[in-house]
Design an enzyme around this catalytic site. Structure first.
Site, PDB file in Angstrom:
ATOM      1  N   GLU A  71       0.851  -1.196   0.000  1.00  0.00           N
ATOM      2  CA  GLU A  71       0.000   0.000   0.000  1.00  0.00           C
ATOM      3  C   GLU A  71       0.879   1.235   0.000  1.00  0.00           C
ATOM      4  OE1 GLU A  71      -2.541  -0.085   3.424  1.00  0.00           O
ATOM      5  OE2 GLU A  71      -3.141  -2.143   3.059  1.00  0.00           O
TER       6      GLU A  71
ATOM      7  N   PHE B 265      -7.222   1.664   6.109  1.00  0.00           N
ATOM      8  CA  PHE B 265      -6.470   0.447   5.789  1.00  0.00           C
ATOM      9  C   PHE B 265      -6.721  -0.703   6.753  1.00  0.00           C
ATOM     10  CE2 PHE B 265      -3.413   3.618   7.574  1.00  0.00           C
ATOM     11  CZ  PHE B 265      -3.232   3.046   8.824  1.00  0.00           C
TER      12      PHE B 265
ATOM     13  N   ARG C  95      -2.481   9.336  11.747  1.00  0.00           N
ATOM     14  CA  ARG C  95      -3.172   8.061  11.948  1.00  0.00           C
ATOM     15  C   ARG C  95      -4.396   8.283  12.828  1.00  0.00           C
ATOM     16  NH1 ARG C  95      -0.226   2.917  13.035  1.00  0.00           N
ATOM     17  NH2 ARG C  95      -1.791   1.295  13.328  1.00  0.00           N
TER      18      ARG C  95
ATOM     19  N   LYS D  39       7.570  -1.031   6.832  1.00  0.00           N
ATOM     20  CA  LYS D  39       7.605   0.239   6.100  1.00  0.00           C
ATOM     21  C   LYS D  39       8.904   0.324   5.317  1.00  0.00           C
ATOM     22  CE  LYS D  39       8.808   2.642  10.402  1.00  0.00           C
ATOM     23  NZ  LYS D  39       8.265   3.453  11.483  1.00  0.00           N
TER      24      LYS D  39
ATOM     25  N   LYS E  29       2.383   4.586   1.426  1.00  0.00           N
ATOM     26  CA  LYS E  29       2.516   5.083   2.795  1.00  0.00           C
ATOM     27  C   LYS E  29       2.135   6.553   2.775  1.00  0.00           C
ATOM     28  CE  LYS E  29       5.452   5.201   6.792  1.00  0.00           C
ATOM     29  NZ  LYS E  29       4.991   6.522   7.162  1.00  0.00           N
TER      30      LYS E  29
ATOM     31  N   ARG F 244       5.124  -3.732  17.494  1.00  0.00           N
ATOM     32  CA  ARG F 244       5.794  -3.440  16.241  1.00  0.00           C
ATOM     33  C   ARG F 244       6.393  -4.752  15.782  1.00  0.00           C
ATOM     34  NH1 ARG F 244       7.643   1.232  14.519  1.00  0.00           N
ATOM     35  NH2 ARG F 244       7.726   2.253  16.545  1.00  0.00           N
TER      36      ARG F 244
HETATM   37  P1  ATP Z   1       5.442   4.176  14.073  1.00  0.00           P
HETATM   38  O1  ATP Z   1       5.879   4.225  15.487  1.00  0.00           O
HETATM   39  O2  ATP Z   1       4.078   3.702  13.822  1.00  0.00           O
HETATM   40  O3  ATP Z   1       6.454   3.549  13.190  1.00  0.00           O
HETATM   41  P2  ATP Z   1       5.877   6.680  12.861  1.00  0.00           P
HETATM   42  O4  ATP Z   1       4.796   7.621  12.503  1.00  0.00           O
HETATM   43  O5  ATP Z   1       7.127   7.215  13.409  1.00  0.00           O
HETATM   44  O6  ATP Z   1       5.257   5.658  13.813  1.00  0.00           O
HETATM   45  P3  ATP Z   1       6.214   5.923  10.241  1.00  0.00           P
HETATM   46  O7  ATP Z   1       7.577   5.673   9.773  1.00  0.00           O
HETATM   47  O8  ATP Z   1       5.607   7.196   9.821  1.00  0.00           O
HETATM   48  O9  ATP Z   1       6.236   5.748  11.706  1.00  0.00           O
HETATM   49  O10 ATP Z   1       5.296   4.667   9.766  1.00  0.00           O
HETATM   50  C1  ATP Z   1       4.156   4.167  10.331  1.00  0.00           C
HETATM   51  C2  ATP Z   1       2.943   5.044  10.126  1.00  0.00           C
HETATM   52  O11 ATP Z   1       2.626   5.170   8.756  1.00  0.00           O
HETATM   53  C3  ATP Z   1       1.676   4.491  10.698  1.00  0.00           C
HETATM   54  O12 ATP Z   1       1.606   4.720  12.063  1.00  0.00           O
HETATM   55  C4  ATP Z   1       0.599   5.222   9.925  1.00  0.00           C
HETATM   56  O13 ATP Z   1       0.289   6.420  10.582  1.00  0.00           O
HETATM   57  C5  ATP Z   1       1.273   5.587   8.619  1.00  0.00           C
HETATM   58  N1  ATP Z   1       0.707   4.961   7.415  1.00  0.00           N
HETATM   59  C6  ATP Z   1       0.603   5.581   6.230  1.00  0.00           C
HETATM   60  N2  ATP Z   1       0.082   4.781   5.307  1.00  0.00           N
HETATM   61  C7  ATP Z   1      -0.168   3.609   5.889  1.00  0.00           C
HETATM   62  C8  ATP Z   1      -0.709   2.367   5.425  1.00  0.00           C
HETATM   63  N3  ATP Z   1      -1.101   2.190   4.173  1.00  0.00           N
HETATM   64  N4  ATP Z   1      -0.814   1.363   6.316  1.00  0.00           N
HETATM   65  C9  ATP Z   1      -0.417   1.525   7.589  1.00  0.00           C
HETATM   66  N5  ATP Z   1       0.101   2.674   8.091  1.00  0.00           N
HETATM   67  C10 ATP Z   1       0.232   3.713   7.250  1.00  0.00           C
END
Ligand code: ATP
Length: 591
Positions: A249, A341, A256, A422, A251, A416
């Site tokens: 998907e 999602f 969120r 990601k 990102k 996690r």
């Molecule tokens: P995390 O602690 O969740 O990793 P973060 O915001 O620092 O938090 P990110 O690197 O931004 O981490 O990646 C995770 C975040 O990406 C998710 O928490 C969600 O908000 C966002 N996100 C965007 N698109 C999606 C998707 N398709 N599926 C899941 N999460 C997504």
């Protein structure tokens, strides 16, 4: 249990920094608590009178507390203020003043912990005109009736300064310890907590039904579920090797949100479980219109969309709304879309333990076509080349990268792991991902920034095992004037006289001003390097002579750290963990 007895537990807890000892003290407290007390005790230990996600706040500033103390002790306000200026701690202030008074007068009332809880609850929920006076009266009456030690803690609760230095996780360990004098039930308890992050509820359930009571905890609409998080990887090849055929998907770079539908009522929660329903009226409306269910819990990323240009706007624009006074107007100007999602619950059926593909199918069935809620794009791939193409496409559309999801993966509430991965764009010569760090303190400025009163600030990551904050950098450049001002103002609200007990900082990195760990920042750096003066991952041991303590393995530090943004949607314990930092260091080596 009397509140006095409870205060003695508080004192014992404050006297140690050792997690195991804290766990045992808490377990003793939980054993001694009656069923009617344990839930309330859990909230009070968190400095609250309701679960974290309920917006029940005390709304009493230091000035008001000082008034309540003066009235409760029948002394002049100036006397309280003078003492407070010396100690910097209203808890100590009231305790000392009360000791002097108690020499003359003996307290007869022995208030129970439940009675005190109820008064505190009334204080927190009093609202409307004249409520400040009501709050002060209630608190001053409590002060009259309680002994000096109890007073120390009873005032620290409404000002949010208990500073016990342990997290909910230690309380979960303690519940296990209460049952079995070991931590062996912690995984089951934590699993239930991730679905119902309400310590009072969890503790009561364990007390009544034992561990068996937690085996089948279901989500409750209106009570947020801790959100699943993703591991990171740096190539399509690694991803396919790790999880095989997967759903990819985009990102989205937004905010969120977890949305709960209860017939016609919608609640929205942010990732730190804050109830943010009021801030997103357009998403609330969209969910009402588009969700085909009586009850449902979905998750997605809210992204700002400019209807004039058809562009998706970056995260900063999305969060701006928080600060806008006129939310409704802003919602018209820059409407949000929710890219859904996840579906976690629907009409009595719990989907958390179901495989990703089943949840996704159900999500697609539940969201009707419309303007606001869109099911996220998705493609199932099992070949590296295709995954890289999707990734490149996402980048060229200005997105951050992609998320790959394991097809048979369950929803890992609060954890996690590799069911979600990601894969983000990496910048040449820099770390492929940012880290989230907590501001721990700052130094007064020199040169240009003397005017701001801040020259640099110390940041740290979270050691989840020992529940401590460990340093990774001091940042002294690269912020805009307005960012410096923000850091200074926000830090000053969180100032403490002594370094918090869960900070591990090398002498060289000591700060002029220490602050409570509350501000989470997102930091970009060129790389992670080894440094003997930073404590993240640093290993100390006795020197050869055995007389001194020296660095055996240098810590991990950030090279050229820069502030990207504030992450107010994260709690301090959501900062990058030591385990993650070590992994990122390893991945960097591989690249
Ligand atoms: P995390 O602690 O969740 O990793 P973060 O915001 O620092 O938090 P990110 O690197 O931004 O981490 O990646 C995770 C975040 O990406 C998710 O928490 C969600 O908000 C966002 N996100 C965007 N698109 C999606 C998707 N398709 N599926 C899941 N999460 C997504």
């Amino acid at each position: 249990m009397t509140f006095r007895k409870f205060a003695e537990f508080f004192r014992k807890l404050a006297e140690t920094t050792l997690r195991n000892k804290i766990t045992i003290i808490l377990a003793d407290l939980f054993k001694e608590a009656k069923l009617t007390e344990i839930g309330k005790i859990c909230y009070l230990l968190q400095g609250r009178v309701a679960p974290l996600y309920e917006a029940v706040e005390f709304g009493l500033a230091d000035k008001m507390i000082i008034r309540a103390i003066a009235e409760g002790l029948n002394v002049k306000r100036e006397e309280v203020t003078t003492h407070f200026k010396k100690t910097g701690d209203l808890g100590i202030t009231i305790e000392k003043l009360k000791e002097i008074i108690n020499k003359r007068k003996v307290n007869k009332k022995k208030l129970s912990v439940v009675e005190v809880y109820e008064v505190l609850h009334k204080i927190a929920t009093a609202s409307g005109s004249g409520s400040q006076e009501v709050k002060i009266k209630l608190l001053s009456d409590l002060i009259k009736d309680l002994d000096s030690l109890s007073c120390r803690y009873v005032v620290r609760i409404p000002i949010g300064k208990l500073r016990l230095g342990f997290s909910d996780m230690t309380m979960l360990d303690a519940l296990s310890w209460m049952l079995d004098e070991s931590k062996r039930y912690r995984p089951e308890i934590e699993k239930a907590y991730n679905v119902r992050p309400d310590l009072g509820f969890i503790a009561e359930t364990v007390k009544v039904k034992g561990i068996a009571g937690l085996t089948d905890i279901k989500p409750k609409v209106g009570s947020p579920i801790l959100m699943a998080r993703a591991e990171r990887m740096t190539s399509g090849e690694d991803i396919i090797e790790k999880i095989g055929k997967c759903a990819v998907e985009p990102k989205y770079d937004g905010l969120r949100l977890q949305g709960h539908l209860q017939t016609t009522k919608i609640s929205l929660f942010s990732r730190n479980l804050e109830n943010v329903t009021q801030m997103y009226p357009d998403i609330v409306e969209g969910m009402k219109q588009q969700l085909k269910a009586n009850e449902a819990i979905i998750e997605g990323e809210a992204v700002a969309y400019n209807p004039n240009t058809g562009e998706y706007l970056p995260f900063q624009e999305t969060v701006q709304r928080k600060r806008k006074y006129d939310i409704e107007a802003y919602a018209r100007e820059i409407p949000l879309k929710l890219f859904a999602f996840e579906l976690l619950y629907k009409d009595g059926k719990n989907y958390i333990g179901k495989p990703y593909i089943e949840r996704r199918r159900q999500l697609e069935k539940t969201v009707e076509r419309g303007e606001t809620i869109l099911v996220s794009q998705e493609e199932v791939v099992d070949d590296v080349r295709r995954l890289e193409e999707i990734f490149q496409d996402a980048i060229s559309r200005g997105l951050e990268g992609v998320m790959a999801k394991k097809l048979n993966g369950i929803y890992r509430a609060g954890s996690r792991d590799f069911t979600w991965i990601k894969y983000k764009r990496s910048y040449a010569g820099s770390l492929s991902d940012t880290i989230d760090a907590v501001v721990m303190g700052y130094d007064f400025g020199q040169g240009k920034r003397t005017g701001f009163g801040i020259g640099d600030f110390l940041i740290g990551i979270y050691d989840e095992k020992d529940e401590r904050f460990l340093t990774v950098a001091k940042i002294g450049t690269g912020l805009t004037d307005s960012e410096w001002k923000t850091i200074k103002v926000r830090s000053d609200e969180l100032k403490v006289k002594v370094k918090p007990k869960n900070y591990e900082v090398d002498k060289i990195m000591d700060c002029d001003i220490w602050i409570e760990p509350r501000i989470v920042t997102e930091i970009r750096a060129d790389e992670i390097t080894r440094s003997p003066v930073h404590t993240a991952g640093r290993i100390m041991g006795p020197s050869k002579s055995g007389k001194a303590f020296e660095v055996k393995e240098a810590g991990l530090a950030l090279r050229f750290p820069r502030l990207e943004r504030f992450r107010d949607d994260k709690k301090p314990a959501d900062a990058t963990t030591l385990t993650e930092l070590r992994k990122m260091y390893g991945q960097q080596g591989k690249k």
